[in-house]
Enzyme design. Structure first.
Site, PDB file in Angstrom:
ATOM      1  CG  HIS A 108      40.643   5.637 -33.882  1.00 24.88           C
ATOM      2  ND1 HIS A 108      39.910   6.050 -34.972  1.00 24.88           N
ATOM      3  CD2 HIS A 108      41.872   6.167 -34.033  1.00 24.88           C
ATOM      4  CE1 HIS A 108      40.669   6.815 -35.743  1.00 24.88           C
ATOM      5  NE2 HIS A 108      41.875   6.886 -35.203  1.00 24.88           N
ATOM      6  CB  SER A 176      33.597   9.681 -44.062  1.00 26.45           C
ATOM      7  OG  SER A 176      34.323   9.983 -42.862  1.00 26.45           O
ATOM      8  CG  ASN A 200      32.468   4.334 -48.159  1.00 22.98           C
ATOM      9  OD1 ASN A 200      32.556   3.799 -47.046  1.00 22.98           O
ATOM     10  ND2 ASN A 200      32.029   5.580 -48.331  1.00 22.98           N
TER      11      ASN A 200
HETATM   12  C1  BV8 Z   1      45.989  12.647 -34.086  1.00 21.70           C
HETATM   13  C2  BV8 Z   1      37.122   6.930 -31.524  1.00 21.70           C
HETATM   14  C3  BV8 Z   1      48.293  13.184 -33.844  1.00 21.70           C
HETATM   15  C4  BV8 Z   1      36.155   7.699 -30.706  1.00 21.70           C
HETATM   16  C5  BV8 Z   1      37.659   8.485 -33.303  1.00 21.70           C
HETATM   17  C6  BV8 Z   1      43.264  19.366 -39.453  1.00 21.70           C
HETATM   18  C7  BV8 Z   1      43.667  18.647 -40.561  1.00 21.70           C
HETATM   19  C8  BV8 Z   1      44.013  17.310 -40.452  1.00 21.70           C
HETATM   20  C9  BV8 Z   1      43.954  16.658 -39.216  1.00 21.70           C
HETATM   21  C10 BV8 Z   1      43.537  17.366 -38.129  1.00 21.70           C
HETATM   22  C11 BV8 Z   1      43.193  18.709 -38.237  1.00 21.70           C
HETATM   23  N1  BV8 Z   1      42.826  19.129 -37.008  1.00 21.70           N
HETATM   24  C12 BV8 Z   1      42.918  18.095 -36.123  1.00 21.70           C
HETATM   25  C13 BV8 Z   1      43.371  17.026 -36.793  1.00 21.70           C
HETATM   26  C14 BV8 Z   1      43.664  15.700 -36.260  1.00 21.70           C
HETATM   27  C15 BV8 Z   1      42.370  14.938 -36.020  1.00 21.70           C
HETATM   28  C16 BV8 Z   1      41.509  14.932 -37.261  1.00 21.70           C
HETATM   29  O1  BV8 Z   1      41.770  14.211 -38.206  1.00 21.70           O
HETATM   30  N2  BV8 Z   1      40.448  15.750 -37.218  1.00 21.70           N
HETATM   31  C17 BV8 Z   1      39.543  15.784 -38.365  1.00 21.70           C
HETATM   32  C18 BV8 Z   1      38.101  15.972 -37.862  1.00 21.70           C
HETATM   33  C19 BV8 Z   1      39.975  16.923 -39.300  1.00 21.70           C
HETATM   34  N3  BV8 Z   1      42.794  13.588 -35.714  1.00 21.70           N
HETATM   35  C20 BV8 Z   1      43.123  13.262 -34.448  1.00 21.70           C
HETATM   36  O2  BV8 Z   1      43.008  14.000 -33.500  1.00 21.70           O
HETATM   37  C21 BV8 Z   1      43.715  11.868 -34.283  1.00 21.70           C
HETATM   38  N4  BV8 Z   1      44.953  11.989 -33.554  1.00 21.70           N
HETATM   39  O3  BV8 Z   1      45.955  13.239 -35.149  1.00 21.70           O
HETATM   40  O4  BV8 Z   1      47.118  12.609 -33.269  1.00 21.70           O
HETATM   41  C22 BV8 Z   1      49.080  12.114 -34.495  1.00 21.70           C
HETATM   42  C23 BV8 Z   1      48.867  11.783 -35.841  1.00 21.70           C
HETATM   43  C24 BV8 Z   1      49.635  10.793 -36.424  1.00 21.70           C
HETATM   44  C25 BV8 Z   1      50.582  10.120 -35.682  1.00 21.70           C
HETATM   45  C26 BV8 Z   1      50.757  10.447 -34.337  1.00 21.70           C
HETATM   46  C27 BV8 Z   1      49.997  11.442 -33.741  1.00 21.70           C
HETATM   47  C28 BV8 Z   1      42.821  10.974 -33.457  1.00 21.70           C
HETATM   48  C29 BV8 Z   1      41.504  10.799 -34.170  1.00 21.70           C
HETATM   49  C30 BV8 Z   1      40.721   9.686 -33.480  1.00 21.70           C
HETATM   50  C31 BV8 Z   1      39.369  10.195 -33.008  1.00 21.70           C
HETATM   51  N5  BV8 Z   1      38.578   9.061 -32.557  1.00 21.70           N
HETATM   52  N6  BV8 Z   1      36.999   7.388 -32.913  1.00 21.70           N
HETATM   53  C32 BV8 Z   1      34.770   7.132 -30.820  1.00 21.70           C
HETATM   54  O5  BV8 Z   1      34.530   6.191 -31.606  1.00 21.70           O
HETATM   55  O6  BV8 Z   1      33.915   7.676 -30.132  1.00 21.70           O
HETATM   56  S1  BV8 Z   1      37.322   9.122 -34.826  1.00 21.70           S
HETATM   57  C33 BV8 Z   1      35.999   8.381 -35.571  1.00 21.70           C
HETATM   58  O7  BV8 Z   1      35.657   9.139 -36.751  1.00 21.70           O
HETATM   59  C34 BV8 Z   1      36.282   7.015 -36.170  1.00 21.70           C
HETATM   60  O8  BV8 Z   1      37.095   6.237 -35.349  1.00 21.70           O
HETATM   61  C35 BV8 Z   1      36.922   7.294 -37.487  1.00 21.70           C
HETATM   62  O9  BV8 Z   1      38.330   7.388 -37.376  1.00 21.70           O
HETATM   63  C36 BV8 Z   1      36.451   8.678 -37.806  1.00 21.70           C
HETATM   64  C37 BV8 Z   1      35.724   8.696 -39.111  1.00 21.70           C
HETATM   65  O10 BV8 Z   1      34.598   7.925 -38.938  1.00 21.70           O
HETATM   66  P1  BV8 Z   1      34.227   6.792 -40.022  1.00 21.70           P
HETATM   67  O11 BV8 Z   1      34.561   5.496 -39.413  1.00 21.70           O
HETATM   68  O12 BV8 Z   1      34.787   7.099 -41.355  1.00 21.70           O
HETATM   69  O13 BV8 Z   1      32.666   6.979 -40.027  1.00 21.70           O
HETATM   70  P2  BV8 Z   1      31.848   8.149 -40.762  1.00 21.70           P
HETATM   71  O14 BV8 Z   1      30.494   8.192 -40.143  1.00 21.70           O
HETATM   72  O15 BV8 Z   1      32.674   9.402 -40.841  1.00 21.70           O
HETATM   73  O16 BV8 Z   1      31.708   7.605 -42.256  1.00 21.70           O
HETATM   74  C38 BV8 Z   1      31.005   6.390 -42.450  1.00 21.70           C
HETATM   75  C39 BV8 Z   1      31.261   6.014 -43.898  1.00 21.70           C
HETATM   76  O17 BV8 Z   1      30.626   4.742 -44.136  1.00 21.70           O
HETATM   77  C40 BV8 Z   1      30.653   6.995 -44.883  1.00 21.70           C
HETATM   78  O18 BV8 Z   1      31.579   7.239 -45.923  1.00 21.70           O
HETATM   79  C41 BV8 Z   1      29.416   6.269 -45.405  1.00 21.70           C
HETATM   80  O19 BV8 Z   1      29.170   6.572 -46.781  1.00 21.70           O
HETATM   81  C42 BV8 Z   1      29.812   4.834 -45.281  1.00 21.70           C
HETATM   82  N7  BV8 Z   1      28.685   3.928 -45.056  1.00 21.70           N
HETATM   83  C43 BV8 Z   1      27.543   4.157 -44.357  1.00 21.70           C
HETATM   84  N8  BV8 Z   1      26.764   3.053 -44.418  1.00 21.70           N
HETATM   85  C44 BV8 Z   1      27.435   2.124 -45.148  1.00 21.70           C
HETATM   86  C45 BV8 Z   1      28.658   2.672 -45.556  1.00 21.70           C
HETATM   87  N9  BV8 Z   1      29.530   2.002 -46.315  1.00 21.70           N
HETATM   88  C46 BV8 Z   1      29.204   0.739 -46.670  1.00 21.70           C
HETATM   89  N10 BV8 Z   1      28.045   0.137 -46.312  1.00 21.70           N
HETATM   90  C47 BV8 Z   1      27.150   0.792 -45.558  1.00 21.70           C
HETATM   91  N11 BV8 Z   1      25.993   0.186 -45.206  1.00 21.70           N
END
Ligand code: BV8
Length: 235
Positions: A108, A176, A200
């Site tokens: 990303h 997540s 996680n």
């Molecule tokens: C794409 C950079 C096409 C920016 C990020 C409907 C259904 C399915 C998919 C889609 C849909 N509608 C749209 C989509 C596609 C969309 C998507 O998935 N949307 C979601 C919301 C439904 N995806 C896209 O648009 C992607 N592009 O699909 O293009 C394609 C596909 C395939 C091949 C070719 C083309 C692009 C997505 C990228 C977006 N950019 N980041 C920035 O950083 O500002 S996303 C960002 O959130 C992250 O990079 C990561 O990917 C995502 C999830 O975040 P996490 O890292 O998991 O963090 P989160 O806070 O969510 O969770 C933290 C976890 O850690 C928790 O579980 C927690 O319990 C745990 N934790 C907390 N503390 C600890 C811990 N674990 C251990 N120890 C601790 N101490």
């Protein structure tokens, strides 16, 4: 399972204990900013200064943070494991690299790069972009964060799928399972016959796809897992 090839996917949870905000935990980034307002190309088109300030704030913040025990443990695994280890990270911080990991794939993008949409250069960038500074390569004032926004295509997907095809083990750490295509890698790995492990804080959205899941803070569960793996390999 020595000499196995391992693909590790990390998310914001691996950097949480370094003091970097996750996205979806309480107090996380998306509680304070709507994704649609700061992490899409449309948002950048609509209000570039809001988006640039959001990333300037985070780019500055991460430079004051340090890698934690989970980052160091993964760098140790990469160095000492007899098979291949590829760290694919969704994170845009550089804590894996600063912990000594050498082969990190930022699917990303990276906070510490800018991307010139005029000449496609990706210069290293540690300062702010809000003042629309000139690109070091072409002089145009068209720099944006080198970050993959929602609706944009993640980087190096072909390399990731090639590594998953060769993987004997897929380990997902600190994510997540909310965002695709990263959240789908566990299913691809399973279908290709790899063993799958989730490390996680709590069960992710995809936890049922994993053969095994261990829940706890990354600074505890990741070093414990790495030591177990290296003991198994007799390292
Ligand atoms: C794409 C950079 C096409 C920016 C990020 C409907 C259904 C399915 C998919 C889609 C849909 N509608 C749209 C989509 C596609 C969309 C998507 O998935 N949307 C979601 C919301 C439904 N995806 C896209 O648009 C992607 N592009 O699909 O293009 C394609 C596909 C395939 C091949 C070719 C083309 C692009 C997505 C990228 C977006 N950019 N980041 C920035 O950083 O500002 S996303 C960002 O959130 C992250 O990079 C990561 O990917 C995502 C999830 O975040 P996490 O890292 O998991 O963090 P989160 O806070 O969510 O969770 C933290 C976890 O850690 C928790 O579980 C927690 O319990 C745990 N934790 C907390 N503390 C600890 C811990 N674990 C251990 N120890 C601790 N101490």
């Amino acid at each position: 399972m020595t000499h196995a090839n391992i693909v590790v996917l990390t998310g914001a949870g691996v950097s949480a204990e370094s003091g970097i905000d996750t996205f979806r935990d309480a107090g996380g980034l998306w509680e304070r900013h709507r994704v649609e307002d700061v992490a899409t190309p449309e948002a950048f088109e609509r209000d570039p200064d809001l988006v640039l300030r959001f990333y300037d704030m985070r780019r500055e913040a991460i430079q004051a943070k340090q890698p934690n025990a989970a980052h160091f443990a993964l760098a140790k695994l990469e160095r000492a494991w007899p098979g291949d280890v590829l760290i694919v990270t969704q994170n845009i911080d550089d804590l894996h690299e600063r912990a000594g990991a050498r082969r990190v794939l930022h699917m990303h993008g990276e906070h510490l790069n800018a991307w010139c949409t005029a000449c496609d250069a990706r210069p290293r960038w540690t300062g702010p972009l809000i003042g629309r500074p000139p690109c070091p390569e072409c002089g145009e004032r068209m720099l944006r964060p080198d970050v993959v926004w929602f609706g944009e295509i993640p980087y190096r997907m072909d390399e990731i799928f090639a590594a998953l095809r060769e993987a004997h083990m897929f380990v997902s750490i600190g994510t997540s399972g909310a965002v695709y295509p990263a959240a789908g890698f566990v299913r691809t790995a399973r279908d290709l016959g790899a063993a799958t492990l989730e490390l996680n804080l709590e069960p992710s959205q995809g936890t049922l796809w994993f053969d095994e899941a261990r829940h706890g803070p990354a600074t505890q569960v990741v070093p414990a897992w790495v030591e177990e793996m290296l003991a198994q390999a007799g390292e």
